[in-house]
Design a protein around this motif. Structure first.
Motif, PDB file in Angstrom:
ATOM      1  N   VAL A 129       3.885   0.031   3.433  1.00  0.00           N
ATOM      2  CA  VAL A 129       4.181   1.191   2.590  1.00  0.00           C
ATOM      3  C   VAL A 129       2.904   1.957   2.273  1.00  0.00           C
ATOM      4  O   VAL A 129       2.879   3.190   2.310  1.00  0.00           O
ATOM      5  N   LEU A 130       1.832   1.243   1.977  1.00  0.00           N
ATOM      6  CA  LEU A 130       0.571   1.899   1.651  1.00  0.00           C
ATOM      7  C   LEU A 130       0.029   2.678   2.846  1.00  0.00           C
ATOM      8  O   LEU A 130      -0.402   3.835   2.706  1.00  0.00           O
ATOM      9  N   GLU A 131       0.069   2.082   4.022  1.00  0.00           N
ATOM     10  CA  GLU A 131      -0.398   2.782   5.224  1.00  0.00           C
ATOM     11  C   GLU A 131       0.444   4.027   5.495  1.00  0.00           C
ATOM     12  O   GLU A 131      -0.085   5.098   5.827  1.00  0.00           O
ATOM     13  N   ALA A 132       1.757   3.886   5.375  1.00  0.00           N
ATOM     14  CA  ALA A 132       2.640   5.029   5.638  1.00  0.00           C
ATOM     15  C   ALA A 132       2.428   6.131   4.612  1.00  0.00           C
ATOM     16  O   ALA A 132       2.448   7.319   4.950  1.00  0.00           O
ATOM     17  N   ALA A 133       2.226   5.741   3.355  1.00  0.00           N
ATOM     18  CA  ALA A 133       2.000   6.740   2.311  1.00  0.00           C
ATOM     19  C   ALA A 133       0.699   7.497   2.559  1.00  0.00           C
ATOM     20  O   ALA A 133       0.627   8.719   2.371  1.00  0.00           O
ATOM     21  N   ARG A 134      -0.323   6.788   2.989  1.00  0.00           N
ATOM     22  CA  ARG A 134      -1.595   7.454   3.278  1.00  0.00           C
ATOM     23  C   ARG A 134      -1.456   8.415   4.458  1.00  0.00           C
ATOM     24  O   ARG A 134      -1.951   9.544   4.425  1.00  0.00           O
ATOM     25  N   SER A 135      -0.769   7.973   5.510  1.00  0.00           N
ATOM     26  CA  SER A 135      -0.668   8.807   6.706  1.00  0.00           C
ATOM     27  C   SER A 135       0.241  10.011   6.491  1.00  0.00           C
ATOM     28  O   SER A 135       0.106  11.035   7.178  1.00  0.00           O
ATOM     29  N   THR A 136       1.164   9.915   5.526  1.00  0.00           N
ATOM     30  CA  THR A 136       2.093  11.006   5.251  1.00  0.00           C
ATOM     31  C   THR A 136       1.538  11.974   4.207  1.00  0.00           C
ATOM     32  O   THR A 136       2.068  13.068   4.028  1.00  0.00           O
ATOM     33  N   SER A 137       0.473  11.575   3.532  1.00  0.00           N
ATOM     34  CA  SER A 137      -0.045  12.367   2.421  1.00  0.00           C
ATOM     35  C   SER A 137      -0.633  13.696   2.888  1.00  0.00           C
ATOM     36  O   SER A 137      -1.429  13.755   3.830  1.00  0.00           O
ATOM     37  N   ALA A 138      -0.250  14.761   2.193  1.00  0.00           N
ATOM     38  CA  ALA A 138      -0.850  16.078   2.406  1.00  0.00           C
ATOM     39  C   ALA A 138      -1.941  16.348   1.383  1.00  0.00           C
ATOM     40  O   ALA A 138      -2.546  17.415   1.391  1.00  0.00           O
ATOM     41  N   THR A 139      -2.184  15.386   0.498  1.00  0.00           N
ATOM     42  CA  THR A 139      -3.160  15.547  -0.576  1.00  0.00           C
ATOM     43  C   THR A 139      -4.519  14.975  -0.203  1.00  0.00           C
ATOM     44  O   THR A 139      -5.561  15.568  -0.521  1.00  0.00           O
TER      45      THR A 139
END
Length: 298
Positions: free
Chosen positions: A232-242
């Motif tokens: 989840v952490l990896e996916a959240a980082r890769s999806t982040s536009a921030t």
């Protein structure tokens, strides 16, 4: 403009089953398709969140209420959310984690749902179109297309805690119908998807990811098949536009933090490094507004 005004249960089910069959969860979870509750699809309502809450404490996991005409919706910090009838999809879903999932892990629910929504939009678009503005906005081509809010509802044994997820997705608004220039709709981004298809796809993807995440006791570092082998952490980082942008964080009391958004930590906080190089871990609940310093929306 002719708009779909009522969601069709059969079309939602067909889209959900198609999305489930194509998802990594269908082949990787080993649990088979979930026991899908019947979706409640009112022609209009005041608030899908309130309708979901009215189902009571025994509402099953993955319960969903959705409409194309929500008239009293509220977003983060109780901000009003309105759209013309048929122009946006308002959805509330219920997640019921097993008792073994730590309450602290459920603080990740908003980020989890946001990244799942981004992947669902990419699937519908047939391209990489979506990103997540931390902590709860879904961007399409750099502009806000949806807001997401997850709320923990504490429960007593044997039912336990639940998470109520509210999502409002702009489907087909025109530029003139949107309140600000930093907003968009799926149609404006060239994504032609009916509300039935969006709801079914989102429902299926959220089911697969959340069930596997719960089976991992809410771990954000364990790889999940439903996320293509990422955590989840990896996916959240890769999806982040921030991440990677200089941001201006407005905090309670008129305080402000300016710096580079460098990371998401294991608690779901945004890490912002200021001009002195000091890292600040910003919790979503403490943020009034977050904007890019150059005026962009990320």
């Amino acid at each position: 403009m002719t708009r779909e005004l009522v969601l069709d249960a059969a079309a939602v089910t067909a889209a959900r089953d198609l999305a489930w069959a194509a998802s990594p969860a269908a082949g990787g979870s080993g649990t088979g398709a979930p026991a899908w509750p019947e979706a409640l699809l009112p022609a209009w309502t005041g608030s899908t969140n309130e309708d979901l809450a009215a189902l009571g404490p025994q509402a099953p996991h993955l319960s969903v209420v959705a409409t194309l005409d929500q008239r009293s919706g509220r977003g983060r910090l109780d901000r009003e959310w309105v759209a013309p009838a048929g122009a946006a999809l308002a959805t509330s879903l219920l997640l019921r984690p097993p008792a073994g999932v730590p309450v602290d892990a459920l603080g990740w629910a908003t980020v989890l749902v946001a990244l799942v929504a981004a992947e669902a939009v990419d699937q519908l678009a047939g391209r990489q179109a979506a990103g997540v503005k931390w902590p709860n906005d879904l961007l399409v081509d750099g502009k806000k297309a949806a807001g997401i809010l997850a709320r923990l509802v504490p429960g007593q044994p044997p039912l336990g805690n639940t998470v109520v997820v509210g999502i409002g997705i702009n489907l087909n608004q025109t530029r003139q119908e949107l309140p600000v220039g930093t907003a968009t709709s799926l149609a404006m981004a060239g994504i032609q998807a009916a509300g039935d298809q969006v709801l079914g796809t989102l429902w299926a993807r959220l089911a697969g990811v959340s069930d596997e995440w719960f089976a991992a006791n809410g771990s954000v570092t364990r790889p999940l098949a439903a996320l293509g082998g990422r955590s989840v952490l990896e996916a959240a980082r890769s999806t982040s536009a921030t991440l990677g942008n200089e941001v201006r964080v407005h905090l309670p009391g008129g305080r402000e933090l300016v710096g580079i958004a460098t990371d998401l930590d294991s608690d779901g906080c945004l890490v912002v490094s200021d001009a002195r190089g000091e890292a600040h871990h910003v919790h979503a609940g403490d943020v009034v507004h977050l904007r890019r310093s150059d005026g962009g929306y990320a």
